[in-house]
Design an enzyme around this catalytic site. Structure first.
Site, short mmCIF file in Angstrom:
data_model
loop_
_atom_site.label_atom_id
_atom_site.label_comp_id
_atom_site.label_asym_id
_atom_site.label_seq_id
_atom_site.Cartn_x
_atom_site.Cartn_y
_atom_site.Cartn_z
N LEU A 26 0.82 -1.20 0.00
CA LEU A 26 0.00 0.00 0.00
C LEU A 26 0.86 1.26 0.00
CD1 LEU A 26 -2.50 -1.05 2.84
CD2 LEU A 26 -2.46 -1.81 0.45
N CYS A 27 0.36 2.33 -0.66
CA CYS A 27 0.98 3.65 -0.58
C CYS A 27 2.40 3.65 -1.16
CB CYS A 27 0.96 4.11 0.88
SG CYS A 27 1.36 5.84 1.16
N ILE A 28 3.41 3.95 -0.37
CA ILE A 28 4.79 3.99 -0.83
C ILE A 28 5.44 2.59 -0.85
CG2 ILE A 28 5.76 4.39 1.49
CD1 ILE A 28 7.02 5.92 -1.85
N THR A 44 -1.91 -0.49 -4.29
CA THR A 44 -2.86 0.63 -4.37
C THR A 44 -2.19 1.88 -3.82
OG1 THR A 44 -5.14 1.32 -3.88
CG2 THR A 44 -3.95 0.19 -2.12
#
Length: 216
Positions: free
Chosen positions: A134-136, A189
């Site tokens: 997720l994210c970074i 994502t």
């Protein structure tokens, strides 16, 4: 019942795990009828950030102890994670991924990642067990998975370029959507790389967790 491991990189977006993303991960896992167990490395985090002012503090904190705040104390040392006991893995974002699980925040495409983290993720991959980043966190996929693995960090050009230099095939994606590499069983994502609200982040994370459990 599917059992999912979650690796937490501290507590707080600027120096640890993104709290909203981590809690939403737990919530969506539970709502989909699966179980989770949290893990974090037992070592000192890179630095401590005052989340009110954004300034660095002259302080020292342990990643596992900080992560235990989010996990309500139900958390184990990452070094003890037995991949055989789990069906899938999730790595929420936050700067802890890029500062504590790796040095990507400082070195980008020249970065290295924590050995225990890399070994754990690769063990899941070798056993054909899916991982959601997720994210970074997808920025580290090139350190772990085969070159050309498809993933997203959203649409930030510099981060995408550094991630591609490490080996991923980057796909631009909105916060409410996901990118799936079915062959390598990798889901990603953007979450708060792009999300403007907790509701927006939740939509993408919900889809990622649903896909993860379906692949498990």
């Amino acid at each position: 019942m599917k059992k999912i491991a979650i690796i937490i990189s501290g507590c707080g977006v600027f120096d640890g795990a993104e709290i909203h993303e981590t809690v939403l991960t737990m919530l969506h896992i539970e709502q989909l009828g699966a179980q989770y167990q949290c893990f974090a490395p037992d070592q000192t985090q890179h630095h401590v950030i005052n989340h009110l002012t954004g300034e660095e503090q002259q302080d020292s904190r342990n990643i596992l102890i900080e992560a235990a705040r989010i996990a309500r104390g139900d958390i184990h040392d990452l070094a003890t994670l037995n991949v055989d006991e789990f069906d899938a893995l999730v790595v929420p974002g936050g700067f802890g991924v890029a500062k504590n699980l790796s040095d990507f925040a400082f070195k980008g495409s020249d970065s290295k990642i924590l050995d225990t983290f890399k070994e754990t993720c690769q063990s899941f991959s070798i056993q054909k067990k899916p991982i959601a980043y997720l994210c970074i966190a997808p920025a580290l996929i090139g350190h772990i998975h085969p070159s050309g693995t498809v993933a997203t960090i959203g649409n930030d050009t510099d981060t995408a370029t550094a991630s591609e230099a490490l080996g991923i095939k980057h796909v631009a994606c909105s916060a409410t959507n996901i990118v799936v590499d079915s062959q390598n069983k990798v889901v990603s994502t953007p979450a708060y790389m792009l999300a403007n609200s907790i509701s927006e982040a939740s939509q993408g994370i919900a889809k990622a967790i649903e896909q993860l459990i379906d692949m498990a």
